[in-house]
Design a protein around this motif. Structure first.
Motif, short mmCIF file in Angstrom:
data_model
loop_
_atom_site.label_atom_id
_atom_site.label_comp_id
_atom_site.label_asym_id
_atom_site.label_seq_id
_atom_site.Cartn_x
_atom_site.Cartn_y
_atom_site.Cartn_z
N ARG A 38 -28.08 -11.84 -14.26
CA ARG A 38 -27.59 -10.56 -13.74
C ARG A 38 -27.16 -9.69 -14.91
O ARG A 38 -26.27 -10.06 -15.68
N ARG A 46 -24.32 -19.42 -14.32
CA ARG A 46 -25.70 -19.53 -13.81
C ARG A 46 -26.72 -19.06 -14.83
O ARG A 46 -27.91 -19.34 -14.68
N GLU A 76 -30.41 -6.28 -9.61
CA GLU A 76 -30.55 -6.42 -8.16
C GLU A 76 -30.01 -7.77 -7.71
O GLU A 76 -29.47 -8.55 -8.47
N ASP A 77 -30.24 -8.06 -6.45
CA ASP A 77 -29.83 -9.30 -5.83
C ASP A 77 -30.66 -10.47 -6.38
O ASP A 77 -31.89 -10.37 -6.47
N ILE A 78 -30.01 -11.56 -6.71
CA ILE A 78 -30.69 -12.74 -7.23
C ILE A 78 -31.73 -13.24 -6.22
O ILE A 78 -32.84 -13.62 -6.58
N ALA A 79 -31.38 -13.23 -4.95
CA ALA A 79 -32.31 -13.70 -3.91
C ALA A 79 -33.59 -12.88 -3.92
O ALA A 79 -34.69 -13.44 -3.78
N ASP A 80 -33.48 -11.57 -4.09
CA ASP A 80 -34.67 -10.73 -4.11
C ASP A 80 -35.60 -11.09 -5.26
O ASP A 80 -36.82 -11.09 -5.11
N THR A 112 -26.51 -15.65 -1.10
CA THR A 112 -27.83 -15.78 -1.74
C THR A 112 -28.64 -16.87 -1.06
O THR A 112 -29.81 -16.67 -0.72
N VAL A 113 -28.03 -18.03 -0.84
CA VAL A 113 -28.75 -19.13 -0.19
C VAL A 113 -29.13 -18.76 1.24
O VAL A 113 -30.25 -19.03 1.68
N LYS A 115 -29.76 -15.82 2.45
CA LYS A 115 -30.88 -14.87 2.41
C LYS A 115 -32.19 -15.58 2.09
O LYS A 115 -33.23 -15.30 2.69
N LEU A 116 -32.14 -16.52 1.14
CA LEU A 116 -33.35 -17.25 0.76
C LEU A 116 -33.85 -18.11 1.91
O LEU A 116 -35.05 -18.16 2.18
#
Length: 127
Positions: A38, A46, A76-80, A112-113, A115-116
């Motif tokens: 990030r 992380r 942006e979002d890590i999940a994205d 995040t999890v 969303k994934l």
């Protein structure tokens, strides 16, 4: 088929890396290892540094499939970012390691999890 692993340089992250290697070898690979950094966030556990990435490479050197290591930088979002890699690589599986540090974490997954799990076009293995 491709396997993507969201890698963080922790004990859980290395367990996810081992599980992803095993899955990639069973499925015929390749294995894509992704560490997301990030932008503007300093001292995030992380974020893998060069030494930690080299340790991960060493863990995968004897793999029977092609391994690609990627460090993606984002605001942006890590999940994205992970979802984009899954789609780009047409991955069959996304592997995630999650921490279970306290009782609350056992009952609630991080955003995040969540969303994934809900958005991934591939299967998801949580380690």
């Amino acid at each position: 088929m491709a396997v993507v692993v969201g890698f963080i340089p922790t004990e859980v992250g290395f367990k996810a890396l081992a599980a992803a290697r095993d899955q990639a070898e069973r499925r015929g690979g390749p294995l894509i290892v992704v560490n997301v950094v990030r932008e503007g966030v300093r001292e995030d556990p992380r974020h893998a540094d060069d030494q930690q990435l080299e340790i991960a490479r060493d863990e995968l050197r004897q793999s029977s499939v092609r391994v690609a290591m990627r460090q993606e930088h984002t605001e942006e979002d890590i999940a994205d970012v992970l979802l984009d890699v899954v789609e780009e690589e047409k991955a069959e599986l996304l592997v995630l390691g999650i921490r279970r540090q306290n009782d609350l974490a056992r009952h609630l997954l991080g955003l995040t999890v969540q969303k994934l799990l809900l958005s991934s076009p591939s299967e998801v293995l949580v380690v």
